[in-house]
Motif scaffolding. Structure first.
Motif, mmCIF file in Angstrom:
data_model
loop_
_atom_site.group_PDB
_atom_site.id
_atom_site.type_symbol
_atom_site.label_atom_id
_atom_site.label_comp_id
_atom_site.label_asym_id
_atom_site.label_seq_id
_atom_site.Cartn_x
_atom_site.Cartn_y
_atom_site.Cartn_z
ATOM 1 N N LEU A 38 84.007 30.690 26.416
ATOM 2 C CA LEU A 38 84.414 31.939 26.153
ATOM 3 C C LEU A 38 83.489 32.762 26.999
ATOM 4 O O LEU A 38 82.189 32.695 27.050
ATOM 5 C CB LEU A 38 84.266 32.409 24.760
ATOM 6 C CG LEU A 38 84.364 33.800 24.230
ATOM 7 C CD1 LEU A 38 85.821 34.438 24.736
ATOM 8 C CD2 LEU A 38 84.096 34.050 22.652
ATOM 9 N N VAL A 39 83.797 33.754 27.633
ATOM 10 C CA VAL A 39 83.067 34.863 28.262
ATOM 11 C C VAL A 39 83.081 36.050 27.653
ATOM 12 O O VAL A 39 84.151 36.545 27.432
ATOM 13 C CB VAL A 39 83.352 35.004 29.691
ATOM 14 C CG1 VAL A 39 82.435 35.808 30.604
ATOM 15 C CG2 VAL A 39 83.404 33.458 30.506
ATOM 16 N N LEU A 40 81.936 36.716 27.282
ATOM 17 C CA LEU A 40 81.799 38.150 26.680
ATOM 18 C C LEU A 40 81.332 38.931 27.608
ATOM 19 O O LEU A 40 80.161 38.843 27.994
ATOM 20 C CB LEU A 40 81.070 37.981 25.291
ATOM 21 C CG LEU A 40 81.261 37.170 24.286
ATOM 22 C CD1 LEU A 40 80.451 36.746 23.112
ATOM 23 C CD2 LEU A 40 82.881 37.386 23.632
ATOM 24 N N ASP A 41 82.010 40.205 27.822
ATOM 25 C CA ASP A 41 81.613 41.325 28.763
ATOM 26 C C ASP A 41 81.597 42.425 27.692
ATOM 27 O O ASP A 41 81.739 42.371 26.755
ATOM 28 C CB ASP A 41 82.516 41.494 29.805
ATOM 29 C CG ASP A 41 81.994 42.549 31.120
ATOM 30 O OD1 ASP A 41 80.819 42.893 30.885
ATOM 31 O OD2 ASP A 41 82.845 42.569 31.787
ATOM 32 N N THR A 42 80.788 43.525 28.245
ATOM 33 C CA THR A 42 80.819 44.575 27.654
ATOM 34 C C THR A 42 81.838 45.650 27.653
ATOM 35 O O THR A 42 82.571 45.625 26.753
ATOM 36 C CB THR A 42 79.489 45.383 28.055
ATOM 37 O OG1 THR A 42 79.523 45.709 29.340
ATOM 38 C CG2 THR A 42 78.199 44.509 27.925
ATOM 39 N N LYS A 43 82.007 46.387 28.676
ATOM 40 C CA LYS A 43 83.090 47.467 28.718
ATOM 41 C C LYS A 43 83.636 47.325 30.144
ATOM 42 O O LYS A 43 82.664 47.300 30.946
ATOM 43 C CB LYS A 43 82.568 48.973 28.611
ATOM 44 C CG LYS A 43 82.249 49.143 27.027
ATOM 45 C CD LYS A 43 81.525 50.506 26.894
ATOM 46 C CE LYS A 43 81.324 50.828 25.436
ATOM 47 N NZ LYS A 43 81.087 52.341 25.177
ATOM 48 N N PRO A 44 84.843 47.480 30.409
ATOM 49 C CA PRO A 44 85.385 47.597 31.624
ATOM 50 C C PRO A 44 84.671 48.740 32.407
ATOM 51 O O PRO A 44 84.365 49.828 32.032
ATOM 52 C CB PRO A 44 86.861 48.153 31.526
ATOM 53 C CG PRO A 44 87.131 47.229 29.970
ATOM 54 C CD PRO A 44 85.764 47.653 29.474
ATOM 55 N N GLY A 45 84.265 48.587 33.753
ATOM 56 C CA GLY A 45 83.725 49.505 34.492
ATOM 57 C C GLY A 45 82.275 49.422 34.543
ATOM 58 O O GLY A 45 81.425 50.185 35.149
ATOM 59 N N LYS A 82 86.894 24.779 30.712
ATOM 60 C CA LYS A 82 87.973 25.612 31.000
ATOM 61 C C LYS A 82 87.702 27.077 30.289
ATOM 62 O O LYS A 82 87.294 26.999 29.132
ATOM 63 C CB LYS A 82 89.125 25.237 30.722
ATOM 64 C CG LYS A 82 90.399 26.143 30.790
ATOM 65 C CD LYS A 82 91.709 25.617 30.275
ATOM 66 C CE LYS A 82 92.734 26.591 30.419
ATOM 67 N NZ LYS A 82 94.065 26.141 29.882
ATOM 68 N N SER A 83 87.570 27.907 31.309
ATOM 69 C CA SER A 83 87.337 29.476 30.659
ATOM 70 C C SER A 83 88.648 29.917 29.865
ATOM 71 O O SER A 83 89.703 29.462 30.366
ATOM 72 C CB SER A 83 86.761 30.395 31.749
ATOM 73 O OG SER A 83 86.855 31.730 31.292
ATOM 74 N N ILE A 84 88.366 30.187 28.668
ATOM 75 C CA ILE A 84 89.531 30.908 28.056
ATOM 76 C C ILE A 84 89.656 32.437 28.378
ATOM 77 O O ILE A 84 90.477 32.974 27.763
ATOM 78 C CB ILE A 84 89.381 30.645 26.356
ATOM 79 C CG1 ILE A 84 88.130 31.344 25.879
ATOM 80 C CG2 ILE A 84 89.478 29.036 26.271
ATOM 81 C CD1 ILE A 84 87.938 31.098 24.261
ATOM 82 N N GLY A 85 88.998 32.920 29.139
ATOM 83 C CA GLY A 85 89.127 34.384 29.806
ATOM 84 C C GLY A 85 87.997 35.043 29.260
ATOM 85 O O GLY A 85 86.906 34.837 28.409
ATOM 86 N N ILE A 86 87.954 36.427 29.787
ATOM 87 C CA ILE A 86 86.816 37.393 29.342
ATOM 88 C C ILE A 86 87.354 38.337 28.593
ATOM 89 O O ILE A 86 88.620 38.842 28.469
ATOM 90 C CB ILE A 86 86.575 38.009 30.859
ATOM 91 C CG1 ILE A 86 86.046 37.092 31.958
ATOM 92 C CG2 ILE A 86 85.385 39.139 30.542
ATOM 93 C CD1 ILE A 86 85.594 37.676 33.286
ATOM 94 N N SER A 91 90.485 30.065 16.947
ATOM 95 C CA SER A 91 91.755 29.665 17.605
ATOM 96 C C SER A 91 91.476 28.559 18.654
ATOM 97 O O SER A 91 92.671 28.107 19.331
ATOM 98 C CB SER A 91 92.150 31.125 18.245
ATOM 99 O OG SER A 91 91.078 31.476 19.383
ATOM 100 N N THR A 92 90.241 28.108 19.100
ATOM 101 C CA THR A 92 90.233 27.536 20.105
ATOM 102 C C THR A 92 89.051 26.415 19.658
ATOM 103 O O THR A 92 88.046 26.010 19.718
ATOM 104 C CB THR A 92 89.293 27.923 21.197
ATOM 105 O OG1 THR A 92 90.148 29.285 21.609
ATOM 106 C CG2 THR A 92 89.364 27.069 22.385
#
Length: 330
Positions: free
Chosen positions: A169-176, A199-203, A223-224
């Motif tokens: 899992l990748v954790l980002d902060t805020k879009p932009g 395998k990345s399950i997304g950001i 969930s994973t």
């Protein structure tokens, strides 16, 4: 928990390739100006959010550099990492008209009008940590090579898992947010190259709130079933991720790599809540920001893009690299 020593320091050449320069270099064409000592020696530093160790460390470096150069530095910050809170702070600087504004814009598009307005008043603009998409506003932009930092995190994740198969899992902060977006992208792209078994399950975005990051992690654990790693792109997301793994009873079973080295993250690395940290050097970013601001004010050469160092910390080597630990006060 891993006991593998991961001493992965980004090479100077890689930093140069990523952002066009390195701390201490100064090779861009000179800005217009007489080169004479200015009468206005007031600098403003507007960071991303109050009371965050990364920005405190940056402030400490900037204050020391300003004092050495004979300038004064005032620091302001919004209560949250939010352009609607940071924007009015920048707009209000029009009444003060400092010689230069050093700023970590909280959105790479939304903050552009306010920063342009200040620039049009004759104030030199220096970006520290984050940057606008519009490269015409700032005289210089200083940050870590965030893409390289994400790549370093992916390489570290691959070594921590040592050929095991699972999801990440990748954790980002805020879009932009330019910095964390580059880290997330660099991580995902590098992970495909160095660890096809992972395998990345997304950001997923956390709004820069530890509580949200904790919720995202506990939900992912549920969930994973094969979740094997988490990469958190900044300190708030990392601290929240550690809380989420603790709540789920997965500390050490899910490899957690954080970005930054706040006091709580450093303690987490020592205790085993984190398996690695990708540490920046915010004090050096602040110092270089002031140096570029002074150069721009005095009509001396400035450098458009400057990279600061990054380093991977593990429990085994952390105390030998304590200069990379972030501060809570100067």
């Amino acid at each position: 928990m891993s006991t593998r020593t991961l001493t992965l320091v980004l090479a100077t050449g890689a930093l140069l390739a990523g952002c066009g320069g390195q701390i201490g270099q100064n090779n861009a064409p000179a800005q217009s100006g007489s080169g004479t000592a200015p009468s206005n020696k007031n600098l403003e530093l507007v960071v991303g959010v109050k009371n965050e160790p990364f920005y405190t460390s940056m402030q400490c470096g900037a204050e020391a550099a300003a004092k050495q150069a004979g300038y004064t530095l005032n620091t302001q910050a919004p209560d949250e990492f939010d352009p609607t809170m940071q924007g009015p702070i920048v707009t209000a600087l029009g009444a003060k008209k400092p010689a230069a504004l050093l700023i970590a814009p909280t959105d790479d598009k939304t903050m552009a009008p306010q920063m342009k307005q200040i620039k049009d008043m004759g104030v030199k603009i220096i970006e520290v940590d984050t940057a606008l998409q519009d490269t015409s506003v700032a005289a210089s932009s200083i940050s870590s090579d965030n893409t390289q930092g994400g790549q370093l995190a992916a390489q570290t994740m691959a070594k921590l898992n040592n050929g095991k198969t699972g999801s990440v899992l990748v954790l980002d902060t805020k879009p932009g947010t330019s910095t964390t977006a580059a880290r997330a992208k660099g991580f995902e792209e590098e992970l495909k190259k160095v660890a096809p078994n992972l395998k990345s399950i997304g950001i997923q975005f956390t709004d820069n709130e530890p509580a949200v990051a904790a919720q995202k992690v506990t939900a992912a654990v549920s969930s994973t079933p094969d979740l094997i790693g988490v990469f958190a792109t900044n300190l708030n997301s990392g601290e929240g991720a550690a809380t989420g793994l603790r709540s789920a009873g997965k500390v050490g079973q899910v490899q957690l790599i954080g970005f930054d080295a706040s006091p709580s993250e450093v303690e987490g690395l020592r205790s085993g809540a984190f398996q690695a940290l990708i540490a920046q050097d915010p004090a050096t970013i602040g110092k270089a920001g002031v140096e570029q601001a002074v150069a721009a004010i005095e009509g001396k050469p400035t450098q458009r893009n400057i990279s600061a160092p990054l380093i991977a910390l593990t429990k085994q080597d952390m105390d030998t690299k304590s200069e990379f630990f972030y501060k809570t006060k100067c």
